[in-house]
Design an enzyme around this catalytic site. Structure first.
Site, short mmCIF file in Angstrom:
data_model
loop_
_atom_site.label_atom_id
_atom_site.label_comp_id
_atom_site.label_asym_id
_atom_site.label_seq_id
_atom_site.Cartn_x
_atom_site.Cartn_y
_atom_site.Cartn_z
N ILE A 158 1.01 -0.68 0.34
CA ILE A 158 -0.10 0.04 -0.14
C ILE A 158 0.38 0.90 -0.22
O ILE A 158 0.46 2.12 -0.29
CB ILE A 158 -0.85 -0.17 1.02
N LYS A 159 2.37 1.00 0.33
CA LYS A 159 2.92 2.84 0.59
C LYS A 159 3.20 2.84 -0.60
O LYS A 159 2.38 2.55 -2.09
CB LYS A 159 4.40 2.36 0.95
N ASN A 160 3.97 4.01 -1.18
CA ASN A 160 4.10 4.64 -2.57
C ASN A 160 4.65 4.23 -3.80
O ASN A 160 5.02 4.19 -4.64
CB ASN A 160 4.92 6.05 -1.46
#
Ligand SMILES: *Cc1c(COP(=O)(O)O)cnc(C)c1O
Length: 387
Positions: A183-185
């Site tokens: 889910i991170k960038n």
């Protein structure tokens, strides 16, 4: 209503990433090797850090950073309660005592004045979290750390690409830890990176990450290496694999494009909710920065509604809109309620945010029509639940 379900986050994996992973699988070198080294080098160049250690997760990075910083039993570490539990769990792992300082109501970042109020003789470090990708006020945090001789460990899980006063997170004279969870960038499946300007600390973390082995396996088995090795301390098994780095190399090249798209959607949400009384939109900070917009986390004024936040999220789901919870404050979780009780009213801003926060869909593959659907769904739910 929207026809298909819109999840709150989907990673952007394209042909380049897939080809690179296949290349690793076919090369015979799957685990830590040349691609991890390449990703490390390119990440260092991107954030402008002289040293970086790739790892299996940010949690591993936070754990090893605390160990390398010499934090252990008897030490207190001040952090924010508005974070993922991993930030605090690792403090327990090393035997230290986490101490929560309250947050600022608008940015939801740690309140530096509140940190000052929590410093004792046992305090060894401050662990700020750049919440949702908005940088904390690092100048104020570094000044406070200097005044009391404290170390600073930045939980930069949300802050890949974040800039504070023109400099990237990862480039400051502290230790920062990034996450590549899906889910991170940017993602490597699972993965993390520790950045520091302190060569000794980077070496210590490198040693701890792979059994305390004096030489890395990929060097041992390569043409230049010898198979012999020494264990110089009882280390962990926290190394990143080449098939993870294969993803990361291409994700990093796309990061600025991802952030641009995230910013467009976030700004659209901000404008759309600006005059919606029940929604508190994320506040700006009073200094120069680039927001990485990892998350879009408004607060819902549940006191104006007939339902609570969890029910609000369930109603959004009925509208085919997914949402996330980042975060329920750490001191509200059962383990922490029992083992690290916080007096009622001691963290009022975190308590307020914890009961009202949710993460609306925000990811680079979203198009503006998706964002329009999200706003319509929020307004529909508000219309039927308003007091
Ligand atoms: C995701 C996250 C972590 C943990 O990252 P992993 O790579 O999943 O271990 C730590 N801190 C914060 C604030 C996070 O959001």
């Amino acid at each position: 209503m929207r026809k298909d379900f819109l999840p709150f986050s989907i990673p952007t994996i394209e042909e380049e990433e897939i080809r690179e992973v296949v290349d690793s699988l076919q090369s015979g070198w799957i685990t830590t090797g040349p691609k991890v080294k390449k990703f490390e080098d390119e990440f260092k160049a991107y954030v402008d850090s002289p040293f970086a250690v790739p790892l299996s997760s940010a949690t591993a990075g936070l754990h090893l950073a605390l160990l390398a910083m010499g934090i252990g039993p008897g030490d207190e570490v001040i952090t924010t309660p508005m974070t993922f539990a991993a930030t605090v769990n690792v403090m327990i792992h090393v035997g230290a005592t986490p101490v929560f300082a309250d947050i600022e109501p608008g940015t939801l970042n740690i309140d530096v004045q509140a940190v000052r109020g929590k410093i004792t003789e046992r305090t060894k470090a401050i662990v700020p979290v750049h919440f949702a990708g908005l940088p904390c006020d690092l100048d104020a945090i570094f000044a406070l750390a200097k005044e009391f001789n404290l170390q600073v460990l930045e939980d930069a899980a949300h802050a890949i690409g974040t800039e504070y006063k023109g400099k990237r997170i990862g480039s400051f004279d502290s230790v920062s830890v990034f996450s590549f969870h899906p889910i991170k960038n940017i993602t490597t499946g699972e993965g993390g990176m520790v950045c520091t300007r302190d060569e000794k600390l980077a070496e210590e973390i490198s040693l701890l990450k792979f059994h305390g082995m004096s030489r890395e396996a990929w060097k041992r088995y390569s043409a230049q290496g010898t198979p012999n090795y020494d264990i110089v301390l009882p280390g962990f098994k926290y190394n990143m694999m080449d098939i993870q780095a294969a993803l990361g190399i291409h994700q990093l090249r796309k990061l600025d494009r991802f952030i641009e798209q995230r910013t467009k959607i976030a700004e659209f949400y901000n404008a759309a909710f600006a005059d919606v009384e029940e929604m508190i939109t994320p506040a700006a900070a009073p200094y120069a920065y680039r927001h990485a917009w990892h998350l879009y986390t408004p607060l819902v004024r549940i006191e104006k509604l007939t339902i609570d936040r969890d029910a609000f999220m369930a109603e959004l789901k009925k509208e085919n809109i997914g949402s996330g919870l980042h975060f329920k404050a750490v001191h509200h979780h059962p383990y922490y309620r029992e083992n690290l009780p916080v007096a009622p009213g001691e963290l009022p801003q975190a308590d307020y945010a914890s009961d009202r926060i949710l993460s609306l869909p925000l990811f680079p593959k979203m198009v503006m029509e998706d964002a329009v659907d999200v706003v319509a769904a929020v307004k529909n739910v508000l219309a039927r639940t308003r007091k």
